[in-house]
Structures are given as C-alpha cells and as structure tokens.
Enzyme design. Structure first.
Site, PDB file in Angstrom:
ATOM      1  CG  HIS A  14     -38.683  19.191  74.595  1.00  0.00           C
ATOM      2  ND1 HIS A  14     -39.453  20.096  73.909  1.00  0.00           N
ATOM      3  CD2 HIS A  14     -39.547  18.529  75.406  1.00  0.00           C
ATOM      4  CE1 HIS A  14     -40.721  19.979  74.276  1.00  0.00           C
ATOM      5  NE2 HIS A  14     -40.798  19.016  75.187  1.00  0.00           N
ATOM      6  CG  HIS A  16     -42.093  16.422  79.254  1.00  0.00           C
ATOM      7  ND1 HIS A  16     -42.743  17.594  79.552  1.00  0.00           N
ATOM      8  CD2 HIS A  16     -41.952  16.408  77.907  1.00  0.00           C
ATOM      9  CE1 HIS A  16     -43.016  18.246  78.435  1.00  0.00           C
ATOM     10  NE2 HIS A  16     -42.540  17.550  77.417  1.00  0.00           N
ATOM     11  NE  ARG A  18     -44.641  13.366  82.463  1.00  0.00           N
ATOM     12  CZ  ARG A  18     -45.086  14.087  81.446  1.00  0.00           C
ATOM     13  NH1 ARG A  18     -45.149  15.401  81.516  1.00  0.00           N
ATOM     14  NH2 ARG A  18     -45.491  13.489  80.350  1.00  0.00           N
ATOM     15  CG  ASN A  42     -45.243  19.956  80.861  1.00  0.00           C
ATOM     16  OD1 ASN A  42     -44.103  19.580  81.172  1.00  0.00           O
ATOM     17  ND2 ASN A  42     -46.017  19.254  80.057  1.00  0.00           N
ATOM     18  CE  LYS A  98     -42.522  24.324  75.559  1.00  0.00           C
ATOM     19  NZ  LYS A  98     -42.029  23.027  75.175  1.00  0.00           N
ATOM     20  CG  HIS A 135     -46.494  22.816  72.557  1.00  0.00           C
ATOM     21  ND1 HIS A 135     -46.260  21.521  72.949  1.00  0.00           N
ATOM     22  CD2 HIS A 135     -47.531  22.761  71.683  1.00  0.00           C
ATOM     23  CE1 HIS A 135     -47.129  20.714  72.356  1.00  0.00           C
ATOM     24  NE2 HIS A 135     -47.916  21.450  71.579  1.00  0.00           N
ATOM     25  CG  ASP A 246     -41.928  16.240  73.588  1.00  0.00           C
ATOM     26  OD1 ASP A 246     -42.006  16.414  74.813  1.00  0.00           O
ATOM     27  OD2 ASP A 246     -42.896  16.374  72.817  1.00  0.00           O
ATOM     28  CG  HIS A 250     -48.371  10.466  80.025  1.00  0.00           C
ATOM     29  ND1 HIS A 250     -48.763  11.484  80.855  1.00  0.00           N
ATOM     30  CD2 HIS A 250     -48.008  11.061  78.865  1.00  0.00           C
ATOM     31  CE1 HIS A 250     -48.659  12.639  80.226  1.00  0.00           C
ATOM     32  NE2 HIS A 250     -48.187  12.412  79.012  1.00  0.00           N
TER      33      HIS A 250
HETATM   34  C1  NCD Z   1     -45.834  16.349  76.698  1.00  0.00           C
HETATM   35  C2  NCD Z   1     -46.179  15.904  78.125  1.00  0.00           C
HETATM   36  O1  NCD Z   1     -46.779  14.849  78.291  1.00  0.00           O
HETATM   37  O2  NCD Z   1     -45.819  16.614  79.071  1.00  0.00           O
HETATM   38  N1  NCD Z   1     -46.637  15.600  75.787  1.00  0.00           N
HETATM   39  C3  NCD Z   1     -46.414  15.401  74.477  1.00  0.00           C
HETATM   40  O3  NCD Z   1     -47.253  14.788  73.829  1.00  0.00           O
HETATM   41  N2  NCD Z   1     -45.328  15.814  73.907  1.00  0.00           N
HETATM   42  C4  NCD Z   1     -46.003  17.822  76.574  1.00  0.00           C
HETATM   43  C5  NCD Z   1     -45.503  18.409  75.293  1.00  0.00           C
HETATM   44  O4  NCD Z   1     -44.312  18.619  75.114  1.00  0.00           O
HETATM   45  O5  NCD Z   1     -46.341  18.674  74.434  1.00  0.00           O
HETATM   46 ZN    ZN Z   2     -42.607  18.240  75.542  1.00  0.00          ZN
END
Ligand code: NCD
Ligand code: ZN
Length: 344
Positions: A14, A16, A18, A42, A98, A135, A246, A250
């Site tokens: 898991h 992200h 981006r 996402n 997902k 999720h 996860d 950001h």
């Molecule tokens: C994730 C994200 O920023 O894409 N944020 C998070 O708080 N975990 C999305 C997610 O997995 O919920």
């Molecule tokens: Zn996530």
C-alpha cells in the site's frame, strides 16, 4: 541478541506514488528496498481503466532504479466499463480493485457512494479470483471519525462478504482492535498494518483545538488499546497481516494545523527501518520477515521474492524533509532516532 538480520526482500502492499515530480521522488524511496509495491489508484484523475493503469505503471517503472514492479488496482466508481474491467484483470494490468468510500480520504470524491452499485464489479473480481482492497471507513454525519472503521465493518463489509463469500479481501491500514479481531475471525480476509498506526495514538494528533497535520491520516490513529492489538497482530500473529505503509506524501504547504489539512503520512524514507524498530521493541525481530516479505505474497498467490536485504542495528536520525525539484515533504518520524538501518 541480534545486531543484524537478513530478510527476503520486502513488498509494500500500500503506497501512494502520486504523479509528476512527486512520483519520481516517491519511486526512488519505495524502490530502494521493496521488490513490489501496490501503487494506489487515487491519483488526481483516478485510475479507472486499463489504459490509465498501463501508463501509470510505465511511469513508475521508468522512475525506478532497481528491478521493481508496481501493481495497480482499478479505482472502483459507480460506472466503470465492465469489459475493460474484466480484461484488465485477466491480463493482470489491474492488480484487483480498490474501494474508496466517497469522501473518506484524499481524492475519493469519485469513490463509491453505495456498495450496491459496485456488486457487478465484485462479482467479476470473485470470478477472476482477483482481490478487493478496501479503505474500510463509513463516512456519515452521525458517525464519529473514530468509529468509521467499525461502522464500515458492521454495515458494509458484512454485506460484501455474505454476498461474495469467495472474494479475497484486504482491509487496508487496519486501525482498530475491532478490525484486527474481525480479520482473525473470518475467512478470505487479511489486513495491512502501517508503522504509524503502531506508533501513534490520537493524543499525538489532536490537542488544544488544533491538530498536528504530520500525524493526521485516514483512518485516524486511535487509542492505546488499538495500538497494542495492532502491534500484537503484526509482530506475533503472523499469518493474516502484512506490510502496507500507506506512505502518502503531501507537499508541506498542504499540511495545515486544522481539519482542512490533507490527510496522509510520508514514511517511505524510513519504512522498513520503522517496522524493524517496532518488531524489536516487541521482542519479535525474527518475525519481521514473515510480515514484510511472506504473508502478503502468500495471500495474493504471488511468488516470494528471491533476493535478500540486510538490516543492521545502527542508530540514525530521520531527516526533517524529503526534497526533490520543487517538492518538499515532511518525513514521518523526522528528527527522531531509529536503531535499525538497511545496509547494502
Ligand atoms: C491517503 C492519501 O493521501 O492519498 N491518505 C491517508 O491519510 N492515508 C489516502 C488513503 O489511503 O486514505
Ligand atoms: Zn492509502
């Protein structure tokens, strides 16, 4: 006492990644130790068809230095192209699918508003023996933010499991003792556990009418009792739980000290080291490998990696920021000491 360990190369189920420069930065961190990562769909324009998934995979492979495989699930929304969905699964362009409930987290406004609308996709997933990654939070005005996981399990997951008993389900980033127990008590379901849910409680996020945005994520971290059960499940339970950071970066400007902040914690620069630290604290360093490198592959019916990595008991301090081109992201555990380090 173990001062170093050698383990099968891990997978992170898991992450992200981006897009653009952020993707290049994240790939550099996540491909440094992992062989495979599930790259969450996402993105700003979510990955809802096989063409987008193929392009996304290529972008990540291009940015990675090592022999590295991104796996991309299809983002479920109410109106997907059914043929493309099935063919994408059969050709392994999609790594399952997902489920993001609408508005549960970052870029989930196109997510699933009503689970009955996605039964047609769940039927295909079950037929193709492809996993459903979830999720697991139910979002509603009358549901407290700390109870979202429990309500999702009771009101939605139970329905999904009873209608599709053979569907393979992963409850992502389990955050409660309730979720841990549910996974243990039921079949065809496993869970990923993040480092931050084993290190933080809600006191680390909410105080004085403000929040610490660098500890703010979805699902939000919970109570000490939940943290203890998550640690037990990861470190001592050893079959239905596996590594999923996860890691969700950001830009630092998007992190505000109130609930308007984007949720997500960036742990990729120190993720395996943090897991090693937690397993060591639990006197279970010898169980790290099964959690980081075996259980996930087994659950997903994928080969276990051949390569190995080494970790050594050496102190280091996690840097404050990760920077790349115009990107600046605050690292999880920044300025704190970790006692384990990957050695080449
Ligand atoms: C994730 C994200 O920023 O894409 N944020 C998070 O708080 N975990 C999305 C997610 O997995 O919920
Ligand atoms: Zn996530």
């Amino acid at each position: 006492m173990n001062n170093h360990i050698e383990i099968t190369q891990p997978d992170d189920w898991h992450v992200h990644f981006r897009e653009g420069d952020m993707l290049e930065m994240v790939t550099n961190f996540s491909s440094r130790i992992n062989k495979r990562c599930v790259a969450m769909p996402n993105t700003q324009i979510p990955i809802t068809d096989s063409n987008k998934a193929s392009i996304y995979k290529e972008q990540i492979i291009k940015a990675s230095k090592n022999d590295f495989e991104p796996l991309v699930p299809c983002y479920l929304k109410d109106n997907l192209d059914l043929d493309d969905f099935r063919i994408g699964l059969q050709k392994k362009i999609f790594f399952g699918s997902k489920l993001y409930p609408t508005n549960a987290t970052t870029n989930s406004k196109h997510g699933v508003s009503d689970i009955s609308k996605i039964f047609k996709y769940l039927e295909i997933l079950e037929e193709e023996n492809s996993p459903l990654l979830i999720h697991g939070e139910k979002v509603a005005d009358n549901i407290d933010i700390f109870d979202r996981e429990k309500f999702f399990i009771d009101d939605e997951l139970n329905i999904i499991r009873s209608k599709f008993p053979l569907l393979k389900i992963v409850l992502e980033h389990v955050s409660t003792s309730y979720g841990v127990k549910y996974i243990k008590d039921n079949t065809n379901i496993a869970g990923t556990i993040t480092p931050h849910h084993m290190l933080l409680t809600k006191k680390d996020v909410f105080f004085d009418q403000k929040i610490n945005p660098h500890h703010f994520c979805m699902p939000v971290v919970k109570n000490e009792t939940d943290l203890i059960e998550l640690r037990k499940a990861a470190c001592h339970d050893n079959s239905k739980f596996f590594l999923g950071t996860d890691s969700a970066p950001h830009h630092i400007d998007e992190k505000k000290p109130d609930m308007s902040s984007k949720p997500g914690i960036f742990s990729a620069p120190c993720s395996i080291e943090l897991y090693a630290e937690i397993f060591d604290q639990e006197n279970a360093i010898n169980n790290l490998e099964i959690f980081s490198s075996i259980n996930g592959a087994r659950f997903y019916n994928l080969p276990i990696n051949n390569s190995k990595i080494k970790l050594e008991k050496t102190e280091w301090i996690v840097p404050e920021l990760s920077s790349y081109k115009d990107i600046k992201v605050k690292n999880f555990y920044s300025n704190k000491k970790i006692n384990w380090k990957v050695v080449n």
